[in-house]
Design a protein around this motif. Sequence first.
Motif, PDB file in Angstrom:
ATOM      1  N   GLU A   1       0.808  -1.212   0.000  1.00  0.00           N
ATOM      2  CA  GLU A   1       0.000   0.000   0.000  1.00  0.00           C
ATOM      3  C   GLU A   1       0.845   1.267   0.000  1.00  0.00           C
ATOM      4  OE1 GLU A   1       1.024  -0.842   4.234  1.00  0.00           O
ATOM      5  OE2 GLU A   1       0.640  -1.983   2.401  1.00  0.00           O
ATOM      6  N   VAL A   2       2.157   1.145   0.155  1.00  0.00           N
ATOM      7  CA  VAL A   2       3.060   2.290   0.175  1.00  0.00           C
ATOM      8  C   VAL A   2       3.814   2.408  -1.140  1.00  0.00           C
ATOM      9  CG1 VAL A   2       5.039   3.344   1.336  1.00  0.00           C
ATOM     10  CG2 VAL A   2       3.295   2.147   2.686  1.00  0.00           C
ATOM     11  N   VAL A   3       4.465   1.324  -1.541  1.00  0.00           N
ATOM     12  CA  VAL A   3       5.182   1.270  -2.817  1.00  0.00           C
ATOM     13  C   VAL A   3       4.424   0.305  -3.720  1.00  0.00           C
ATOM     14  CG1 VAL A   3       7.322   0.667  -3.985  1.00  0.00           C
ATOM     15  CG2 VAL A   3       7.397   1.732  -1.718  1.00  0.00           C
ATOM     16  N   PRO A   4       3.679   0.798  -4.693  1.00  0.00           N
ATOM     17  CA  PRO A   4       2.930  -0.114  -5.564  1.00  0.00           C
ATOM     18  C   PRO A   4       3.832  -1.193  -6.148  1.00  0.00           C
ATOM     19  CG  PRO A   4       2.314   2.164  -6.009  1.00  0.00           C
ATOM     20  CD  PRO A   4       3.479   2.214  -5.063  1.00  0.00           C
ATOM     21  N   VAL A   5       3.354  -2.434  -6.109  1.00  0.00           N
ATOM     22  CA  VAL A   5       4.174  -3.556  -6.564  1.00  0.00           C
ATOM     23  C   VAL A   5       4.621  -3.368  -8.014  1.00  0.00           C
ATOM     24  CG1 VAL A   5       2.194  -4.952  -7.303  1.00  0.00           C
ATOM     25  CG2 VAL A   5       4.308  -6.085  -6.589  1.00  0.00           C
ATOM     26  N   ALA A   6       3.853  -2.646  -8.793  1.00  0.00           N
ATOM     27  CA  ALA A   6       4.221  -2.413 -10.196  1.00  0.00           C
ATOM     28  C   ALA A   6       5.540  -1.650 -10.317  1.00  0.00           C
ATOM     29  CB  ALA A   6       3.110  -1.641 -10.909  1.00  0.00           C
ATOM     30  N   LEU A   7       5.870  -0.821  -9.324  1.00  0.00           N
ATOM     31  CA  LEU A   7       7.116  -0.056  -9.407  1.00  0.00           C
ATOM     32  C   LEU A   7       8.326  -0.956  -9.170  1.00  0.00           C
ATOM     33  CD1 LEU A   7       6.131   3.274  -7.603  1.00  0.00           C
ATOM     34  CD2 LEU A   7       5.940   2.648 -10.019  1.00  0.00           C
ATOM     35  N   GLY A   8       8.210  -1.903  -8.245  1.00  0.00           N
ATOM     36  CA  GLY A   8       9.279  -2.873  -8.063  1.00  0.00           C
ATOM     37  C   GLY A   8       9.399  -3.803  -9.250  1.00  0.00           C
ATOM     38  N   GLN A   9       8.260  -4.197  -9.805  1.00  0.00           N
ATOM     39  CA  GLN A   9       8.258  -5.041 -10.999  1.00  0.00           C
ATOM     40  C   GLN A   9       8.932  -4.319 -12.161  1.00  0.00           C
ATOM     41  OE1 GLN A   9       6.268  -8.340 -11.426  1.00  0.00           O
ATOM     42  NE2 GLN A   9       7.932  -8.353 -12.932  1.00  0.00           N
ATOM     43  N   ARG A  10       8.663  -3.031 -12.292  1.00  0.00           N
ATOM     44  CA  ARG A  10       9.276  -2.249 -13.373  1.00  0.00           C
ATOM     45  C   ARG A  10      10.787  -2.218 -13.230  1.00  0.00           C
ATOM     46  NH1 ARG A  10       7.354   3.800 -13.510  1.00  0.00           N
ATOM     47  NH2 ARG A  10       5.361   2.696 -13.748  1.00  0.00           N
ATOM     48  N   LEU A  11      11.257  -2.042 -12.001  1.00  0.00           N
ATOM     49  CA  LEU A  11      12.705  -2.011 -11.759  1.00  0.00           C
ATOM     50  C   LEU A  11      13.329  -3.365 -12.092  1.00  0.00           C
ATOM     51  CD1 LEU A  11      15.028  -0.246 -10.643  1.00  0.00           C
ATOM     52  CD2 LEU A  11      14.532  -1.210  -8.386  1.00  0.00           C
ATOM     53  N   HIS A  12      12.665  -4.432 -11.672  1.00  0.00           N
ATOM     54  CA  HIS A  12      13.148  -5.776 -11.993  1.00  0.00           C
ATOM     55  C   HIS A  12      13.198  -6.007 -13.503  1.00  0.00           C
ATOM     56  CE1 HIS A  12      12.114  -9.923 -13.235  1.00  0.00           C
ATOM     57  NE2 HIS A  12      13.038 -10.280 -12.368  1.00  0.00           N
ATOM     58  N   ASP A  13      12.121  -5.690 -14.198  1.00  0.00           N
ATOM     59  CA  ASP A  13      12.029  -5.967 -15.635  1.00  0.00           C
ATOM     60  C   ASP A  13      13.082  -5.209 -16.428  1.00  0.00           C
ATOM     61  OD1 ASP A  13       9.891  -7.547 -14.949  1.00  0.00           O
ATOM     62  OD2 ASP A  13       8.359  -6.202 -15.735  1.00  0.00           O
ATOM     63  N   ALA A  14      13.434  -4.016 -15.942  1.00  0.00           N
ATOM     64  CA  ALA A  14      14.399  -3.193 -16.676  1.00  0.00           C
ATOM     65  C   ALA A  14      15.840  -3.615 -16.431  1.00  0.00           C
ATOM     66  CB  ALA A  14      14.230  -1.720 -16.282  1.00  0.00           C
ATOM     67  N   TYR A  15      16.084  -4.386 -15.365  1.00  0.00           N
ATOM     68  CA  TYR A  15      17.459  -4.736 -15.032  1.00  0.00           C
ATOM     69  C   TYR A  15      17.983  -5.806 -15.986  1.00  0.00           C
ATOM     70  CZ  TYR A  15      21.627  -5.955 -12.474  1.00  0.00           C
ATOM     71  OH  TYR A  15      22.941  -6.189 -12.134  1.00  0.00           O
ATOM     72  N   ALA A  16      19.180  -5.582 -16.529  1.00  0.00           N
ATOM     73  CA  ALA A  16      19.714  -6.468 -17.558  1.00  0.00           C
ATOM     74  C   ALA A  16      20.640  -7.549 -17.016  1.00  0.00           C
ATOM     75  CB  ALA A  16      20.469  -5.644 -18.602  1.00  0.00           C
ATOM     76  N   GLY A  17      21.040  -7.442 -15.746  1.00  0.00           N
ATOM     77  CA  GLY A  17      21.960  -8.418 -15.186  1.00  0.00           C
ATOM     78  C   GLY A  17      21.242  -9.628 -14.612  1.00  0.00           C
ATOM     79  N   PRO A  18      21.975 -10.550 -13.962  1.00  0.00           N
ATOM     80  CA  PRO A  18      21.347 -11.719 -13.323  1.00  0.00           C
ATOM     81  C   PRO A  18      20.341 -11.262 -12.263  1.00  0.00           C
ATOM     82  CG  PRO A  18      23.746 -11.922 -13.375  1.00  0.00           C
ATOM     83  CD  PRO A  18      23.435 -10.526 -13.783  1.00  0.00           C
ATOM     84  N   LYS A  19      19.158 -11.847 -12.282  1.00  0.00           N
ATOM     85  CA  LYS A  19      18.133 -11.364 -11.360  1.00  0.00           C
ATOM     86  C   LYS A  19      17.222 -12.487 -10.898  1.00  0.00           C
ATOM     87  CE  LYS A  19      15.534  -9.653 -15.380  1.00  0.00           C
ATOM     88  NZ  LYS A  19      15.042  -8.430 -16.064  1.00  0.00           N
ATOM     89  N   TRP A  20      16.617 -12.251  -9.753  1.00  0.00           N
ATOM     90  CA  TRP A  20      15.695 -13.190  -9.102  1.00  0.00           C
ATOM     91  C   TRP A  20      14.525 -12.367  -8.598  1.00  0.00           C
ATOM     92  CZ3 TRP A  20      13.603 -13.303  -4.252  1.00  0.00           C
ATOM     93  CH2 TRP A  20      13.098 -14.518  -3.761  1.00  0.00           C
TER      94      TRP A  20
END
Length: 278
Positions: free
Chosen positions: A227-246
């Motif tokens: 309710e503070v940081v919309p999950v879509a904003l974290g998802q956006r950061l994840h999707d944009a990252y080009a390195g190894p990710k989880w």
Amino acid sequence: MVDSGNKRRVAGQALVWGLVLVGVIGIFATLQRQLIYFPTVVEEAVLDAEAARLDLSAWRNEQGQLVGWRTVADGSAPRRILVFHGNAGLALQREYYVRGLQALRQGWEVFLFEYPGYGSRAGEPSEQGIKSAAADALELLLGEDDSPVYLIGESLGSGVASHLAANFPSEVRGLLLVTPFSSLTDVAAHHYRLLPVRTLLRERYDSMAALPGYRGPVAFLLAGDDEVVPVALGQRLHDAYAGPKWLRIIPGAGHNTLPLHPGADWWRQVFDFLLQQE
């Protein structure tokens, strides 16, 4: 005459609402740091006693100034991890990171960084001041020995951790970002939709701009009903990252109700992923 009176009344109401909006914008522009940072301030003697209860000790720089808190070193820790907490409270309230890492039995030495103006640390919180102090803390840690260093960034701290990773890409071995956001301006725009926050906001913590400067492994832990940081904003950061990710999204979890206890299964998953990249 009636139409003329109505027009004057509408014009007057528009003027009043315009002045109110200008006033709100002025307050936001002037007091934005008070709307972002919510430090808990406690005397150092009180924090020393609490740290001892948690088996932690004060972490100080060469001038003897408090930087944060650390697990009691026994000289055998093969890896170190530096934790940047969210915008409220103080570092010692994040002992759940210490407990979670200790439960893995991987030999982690944990450092809880304290922001300027929080706890008993001198100063005033600001993006520039926090990032500068965080860089000093990382350099202090790197100067101790050559053990690998990882970062945890929680909420606002995700912006600090992303900034450090981009500026120390060879020294930072991996990141865990907990309830991260793409940028603080994106969070503010979500909550203050009627205000021109993208123009007014000075504290930006732009992880979308920072993370491309890093290529190491990054784990993203998101709250599905944040309710503070919309999950879509974290998802956006994840999707944009080009390195190894989880990525793990915890369904039903809110910003402050993520399962952070040592028994949560994501602990092992995250650090198995990060250590596979060594």
